[in-house]
Design a protein around this motif. Sequence first.
Motif, short mmCIF file in Angstrom:
data_model
loop_
_atom_site.label_atom_id
_atom_site.label_comp_id
_atom_site.label_asym_id
_atom_site.label_seq_id
_atom_site.Cartn_x
_atom_site.Cartn_y
_atom_site.Cartn_z
N LEU A 374 0.78 -1.33 0.12
CA LEU A 374 -0.21 -0.13 -0.04
C LEU A 374 0.83 1.32 0.09
CD1 LEU A 374 -2.72 -1.00 2.36
CD2 LEU A 374 -2.76 -1.36 0.06
N LYS A 375 1.94 1.01 0.52
CA LYS A 375 2.97 2.25 0.67
C LYS A 375 3.47 2.64 -0.88
CE LYS A 375 7.05 4.47 2.35
NZ LYS A 375 7.61 4.92 0.90
N VAL A 376 3.47 1.64 -1.86
CA VAL A 376 4.13 1.83 -3.10
C VAL A 376 2.90 2.57 -3.76
CG1 VAL A 376 4.47 0.68 -5.34
CG2 VAL A 376 5.64 -0.20 -3.37
N LEU A 377 1.36 1.90 -3.49
CA LEU A 377 0.51 2.59 -4.07
C LEU A 377 -0.02 3.95 -3.83
CD1 LEU A 377 -2.09 -0.50 -4.09
CD2 LEU A 377 -0.74 0.03 -5.77
N ARG A 378 0.42 4.28 -2.62
CA ARG A 378 0.14 5.62 -1.91
C ARG A 378 1.21 6.54 -2.58
NH1 ARG A 378 -0.28 6.28 4.66
NH2 ARG A 378 -0.28 8.53 3.70
N ASP A 379 2.35 6.12 -2.68
CA ASP A 379 3.53 6.95 -3.16
C ASP A 379 3.18 7.31 -4.75
OD1 ASP A 379 4.74 6.92 -0.88
OD2 ASP A 379 6.29 5.50 -1.17
N THR A 380 2.82 6.08 -5.33
CA THR A 380 2.31 6.43 -6.81
C THR A 380 1.15 7.22 -7.12
OG1 THR A 380 3.09 3.97 -7.32
CG2 THR A 380 1.42 5.04 -8.93
N LEU A 381 0.26 7.26 -6.46
CA LEU A 381 -1.01 8.17 -6.66
C LEU A 381 -0.47 9.52 -5.77
CD1 LEU A 381 -3.77 5.96 -4.74
CD2 LEU A 381 -3.79 6.92 -7.22
N ALA A 382 0.31 9.71 -4.95
CA ALA A 382 0.80 10.89 -4.72
C ALA A 382 1.54 11.85 -5.55
CB ALA A 382 1.46 10.95 -3.23
N THR A 383 2.63 11.14 -6.33
CA THR A 383 3.99 11.39 -7.09
C THR A 383 3.67 11.33 -8.58
OG1 THR A 383 5.34 9.47 -6.50
CG2 THR A 383 5.29 11.60 -4.90
N SER A 384 3.08 10.10 -9.02
CA SER A 384 3.53 9.78 -10.35
C SER A 384 2.37 9.17 -11.26
CB SER A 384 4.52 8.57 -10.34
OG SER A 384 4.32 7.83 -9.62
N ALA A 385 1.18 9.55 -10.63
CA ALA A 385 -0.01 8.91 -11.28
C ALA A 385 -0.72 10.17 -11.94
CB ALA A 385 -1.04 8.24 -10.32
N ALA A 386 -1.43 9.93 -13.07
CA ALA A 386 -2.12 10.89 -13.80
C ALA A 386 -3.70 10.38 -14.17
CB ALA A 386 -1.42 11.46 -15.11
N PRO A 387 -4.55 11.48 -14.07
CA PRO A 387 -6.00 10.80 -14.38
C PRO A 387 -6.22 10.54 -15.77
CG PRO A 387 -5.92 13.11 -13.94
CD PRO A 387 -4.50 12.68 -13.82
N LEU A 388 -6.76 9.71 -16.34
CA LEU A 388 -7.15 9.15 -17.66
C LEU A 388 -7.97 10.84 -18.16
CD1 LEU A 388 -8.15 5.68 -17.69
CD2 LEU A 388 -6.63 6.85 -19.34
N PRO A 389 -7.91 10.88 -19.49
CA PRO A 389 -8.80 12.19 -19.88
C PRO A 389 -10.03 12.43 -19.57
CG PRO A 389 -7.27 11.28 -21.73
CD PRO A 389 -7.38 10.24 -20.63
#
Length: 436
Positions: A374-389
């Motif tokens: 869950l730390k990987v998922l949290r970090d990804t959401l916080a720093t390196s994820a982008a919403p689809l159009p």
Amino acid sequence: MRRVRAAAAVTVLGVLATVTGCGGGSSSGGGSNEAPKTLTYWASNQGPSIEADKKILTPELKKFEKETGIAVKLEVVPWADLLNRILAATTSGQGPDVLNIGNTWSASLQATGALLPWDEKNFDAIGGRDRFVDSAVGSTGAADQDPAAVPLYSLAYALYYNKKMFADAGISTPPATWDELVEDGRKLSGDGTWALGAEGANLSNNIHQVFVLAKQHGADFFDAAGKPTFTSDGAVAAVKQYVDFMAKDKIIAPGNAEYAQNQSLQDFSKGRTAMVLWQAAASTFASQGMKPADWGVAPVPVPAGAPGADKSTNSMVAGINMAVFKNTKNIDGAKKFVKFMTSDAEQILLNKTYGAIPPVKAAQEDEAFSAPELKVLRDTLATSAAPLPQVASESQFETTVGTAVKELWADAAAGRPVTTESVRARLTKAQQQMQS
């Protein structure tokens, strides 16, 4: 969106065209309170099975009934059926009071006019908009409109890997770049096992993966005005890179071209595949007999360096939103139910159970979400994820481009060449369908 659903059928395209501006409710405001003691709720299939979801949710719905006196009739809807069921409800007006939607559908369903807008007054009724993480609210509809839904579960993609298979191949750490993934993948493939799993016939999963790769190539599938740009060099390169894992690199089994029902997770759990790109897979692995010590989790690879924004994006913002039909006969009860499901306590309980990340800020601070996965998922959401159009035609995009990628997987599985020209031709056809 959760569990990488099978995408909706092509009928979505025609339905969306007919529902825009109509739907199940009035053009403004909410429904009525003609049935204040009952609600119907369509929940999306979040767990290993529909029966598992019923077992998880029923005690919570009973808790809500005890607190409010409002009984909730639950139906857990498979992902393969959910969007078409929702679209049918927007045209007929015969739908649930409250429902789950994949967050990538938010803008498309917003355009139907059937969902309750979450303006400031409605957000205040559930504790305020500022309770929610910004990236989650960013996937609730078009930026210039009131959200069409409220975030319920947040997710991102991670790279899951089989520790024993890596050790047996002499690989000490998971790949951080795509070049490393291909290099490791060749060591892991052979003697009936393969390096990477995929769901080649799952249109939504295809979109999730090529969207991220396009970001890494400096491209998108829509321009700033919301017009499709499927044939840009970056978009073409992204699709080719993804299919080339099978066509050129030979690290994905040809049979994965036909997968659409999470078979790649089954292969991973049985030791037939060493890696898989997925959203919060721990509960599924456990249900199939894997122990937590059997697998590891790492960020999805990037071209070079570390995950971040723009060309280092490594996930779409995945997750589930909760929406209310405007023609509900229990508008007050529907808002109370959304408030209950997004309360700190329920957010901790449900997201912990499903292996998701709470979109509610306070709930995220619970120690339950500090586990390595869950730390990987949290970090990804916080720093390196982008919403689809967040465009009204997003559902059509999933169907047309997702199908183009599916056809290219079929070419790769059959040994037909997958070239830049053939990829561009398929994407040109998809763009023409969008523009017709």
